[in-house]
Design a protein around this motif. Structure first.
Motif, mmCIF file in Angstrom:
data_model
loop_
_atom_site.group_PDB
_atom_site.id
_atom_site.type_symbol
_atom_site.label_atom_id
_atom_site.label_comp_id
_atom_site.label_asym_id
_atom_site.label_seq_id
_atom_site.Cartn_x
_atom_site.Cartn_y
_atom_site.Cartn_z
ATOM 1 N N SER A 9 22.049 28.277 62.824
ATOM 2 C CA SER A 9 23.043 28.817 63.753
ATOM 3 C C SER A 9 23.752 27.676 64.493
ATOM 4 O O SER A 9 24.969 27.712 64.677
ATOM 5 C CB SER A 9 22.388 29.716 64.789
ATOM 6 O OG SER A 9 21.437 30.510 64.186
ATOM 7 N N LEU A 12 26.244 25.848 62.128
ATOM 8 C CA LEU A 12 27.438 26.659 61.855
ATOM 9 C C LEU A 12 28.336 26.775 63.092
ATOM 10 O O LEU A 12 29.552 26.608 63.010
ATOM 11 C CB LEU A 12 27.024 28.071 61.386
ATOM 12 C CG LEU A 12 26.466 28.169 59.979
ATOM 13 C CD1 LEU A 12 26.000 29.592 59.694
ATOM 14 C CD2 LEU A 12 27.535 27.779 58.956
ATOM 15 N N SER A 13 27.682 27.026 64.255
ATOM 16 C CA SER A 13 28.509 27.188 65.452
ATOM 17 C C SER A 13 29.167 25.863 65.844
ATOM 18 O O SER A 13 30.279 25.860 66.387
ATOM 19 C CB SER A 13 27.715 27.777 66.612
ATOM 20 O OG SER A 13 26.458 27.196 66.669
ATOM 21 N N SER A 46 29.536 31.575 69.345
ATOM 22 C CA SER A 46 29.217 31.692 67.909
ATOM 23 C C SER A 46 27.736 31.395 67.654
ATOM 24 O O SER A 46 27.117 32.003 66.769
ATOM 25 C CB SER A 46 30.118 30.790 67.061
ATOM 26 O OG SER A 46 30.158 29.501 67.582
ATOM 27 N N ILE A 50 25.622 34.131 65.673
ATOM 28 C CA ILE A 50 25.004 33.770 64.373
ATOM 29 C C ILE A 50 23.483 33.812 64.472
ATOM 30 O O ILE A 50 22.790 34.331 63.592
ATOM 31 C CB ILE A 50 25.485 32.375 63.903
ATOM 32 C CG1 ILE A 50 26.976 32.404 63.660
ATOM 33 C CG2 ILE A 50 24.758 31.934 62.639
ATOM 34 C CD1 ILE A 50 27.599 31.033 63.431
ATOM 35 N N THR A 53 22.197 37.360 64.380
ATOM 36 C CA THR A 53 22.386 37.944 63.043
ATOM 37 C C THR A 53 21.342 37.397 62.076
ATOM 38 O O THR A 53 20.651 38.138 61.371
ATOM 39 C CB THR A 53 23.798 37.602 62.511
ATOM 40 O OG1 THR A 53 24.730 37.851 63.537
ATOM 41 C CG2 THR A 53 24.122 38.393 61.273
#
Ligand SMILES: Nc1ncnc2c1ncn2[C@@H]1O[C@H](COP(=O)(O)OP(=O)(O)O)[C@@H](O)[C@H]1O
Ligand SMILES: [Mg+2]
Length: 346
Positions: A9, A12-13, A46, A50, A53
């Protein structure tokens, strides 16, 4: 290496935040504080999105699948809870499917292993049972060939003994054939209507000589003249009764011993009881006597020696009539075998 959801996470963020900040910096006259704020806001939002999720929708379920496989290795798993009535996510339902599949496979494996052991034991038992009469007959015949045949008296004695061993062999093979016929379902039970006392009398006629040799009595408690009709396979019920009465004689005491067949008419069935006052059966043996080849150790002697299949056959026949055979006994106080058959009350 096991990738942590937090790490994924964050990476990606970070990408999302950098892209957002780069876009902002392209807009002319944007102060650097605004770019930094945009970077921080997109990074945290984000990351949170993320992370939840990945963690709750993917990793948690993957973790469950993983632990399931670990348990599978240890043969210990339980069906996962159904998710409190909510619709299952695809990964959750996949988890359930795998569990179900694993349970089925585990059961199949266990059944196969059980069958394998059973088959091995059965073959060992059959070989052992076949060996005894064959060896005996072989022994007598070779002794005759080696010279005993010259003595007429010895010849006759040995030939009779060889013939007796071969009769035993024939009996064993017939029993095995009957058992396999019933198991394969080839021998479908007929639905005939007949008087149960007629069968009892036929069994008594066949075994009368055997009983009188031991000075035992065969008694039936018939106190009504009218027939007691049952619906069953006559030939098979004869086989069951013959074995039960024969057992009563074989394992009964000489002189004063008896085998009593009682018949009780109930509403839509008839109960048949075969009672003796012989050696009886301990409660441990009672649990096993219906197994194939099982004989109580003391009764393995030659003179009594049946195949040990009689009660296995009897119980299979009665089960094929959708009923069950029972035994009740106290050592030294005799035994009672009983079963029920469908009947017509007249
Ligand atoms: N009426 C009985 N009294 C005492 N023991 C019995 C009786 N019926 C059966 N048994 C025991 O159960 C065993 C299994 O019986 P069965 O399957 O008919 O084999 P078999 O008669 O060939 O020995 C017998 O060997 C015997 O030990
Ligand atoms: Mg028997």
């Amino acid at each position: 290496m096991f990738i942590q959801p937090r790490f994924i996470s964050f990476v990606l963020s970070l990408f999302i935040a950098i892209s957002t900040a780069s876009f902002c910096s392209l807009v002319p006259n944007t102060p650097s504080t605004s770019v930094a704020t945009a970077f921080l806001i997109s990074l945290t939002s984000s990351f949170l999105l993320i992370y939840f999720t990945v963690e709750y929708l993917i990793f948690k379920e993957l973790f469950k699948i993983n632990t399931l496989f670990e348990k599978l290795k240890k043969k210990d798993f339980k069906f996962p809870k159904s998710g409190n009535g909510f619709k299952l996510s695809p990964i959750e339902s996949l988890n359930r499917e795998i569990t179900l599949f694993a349970q089925l496979k585990q059961k199949e494996i266990e059944d196969l292993k059980k069958n394998e052991t059973y088959r091995k034991e059965f073959i060992a038992d059959i070989s052992h049972e076949l060996k005894t009469p064959i060896f005996a007959a072989q022994g007598y015949i070779y002794t005759l060939l080696d010279g005993a045949k010259d003595d007429a008296e010895v010849s006759e004695k040995f030939l009779k003994k060889a013939a007796k061993s071969l009769d035993g062999l024939d009996e064993l093979v017939q029993d095995l054939l009957t058992l396999s016929e019933i198991e394969m379902g080839a021998a479908k039970m007929k639905k005939e209507q007949f008087d149960i006392f007629q069968i009892v009398n036929e069994v008594f006629d066949q075994l009368d000589k055997k009983a009188s040799k031991k000075k035992m009595k065969l008694i039936s408690d018939r106190n009504v003249e009218k027939p007691i009709l049952v619906i069953a396979d006559q030939k098979r019920i004869f086989q069951v009764l013959r074995n039960l009465v024969e057992n009563g004689i074989k394992y009964g005491f000489d002189e004063g011993g008896y085998v009593l067949v009682k018949v009780r008419q109930e509403l839509d069935c008839v109960e048949v009881l075969v009672e003796d006052n012989g050696t009886g059966i301990t409660s441990d043996d009672q649990k096993r006597i219906f197994e194939r080849f099982y004989r109580v150790e003391k009764s393995r002697s030659k003179d009594k020696g049946g195949s040990g299949l009689g009660l296995a056959i009897a119980s299979q026949i009665i089960e094929a009539h959708k009923s069950k055979i029972f035994v009740s006994s106290k050592p030294g106080k005799g035994a009672v075998f009983s079963f029920k058959l469908f009947s017509i009350k007249n």
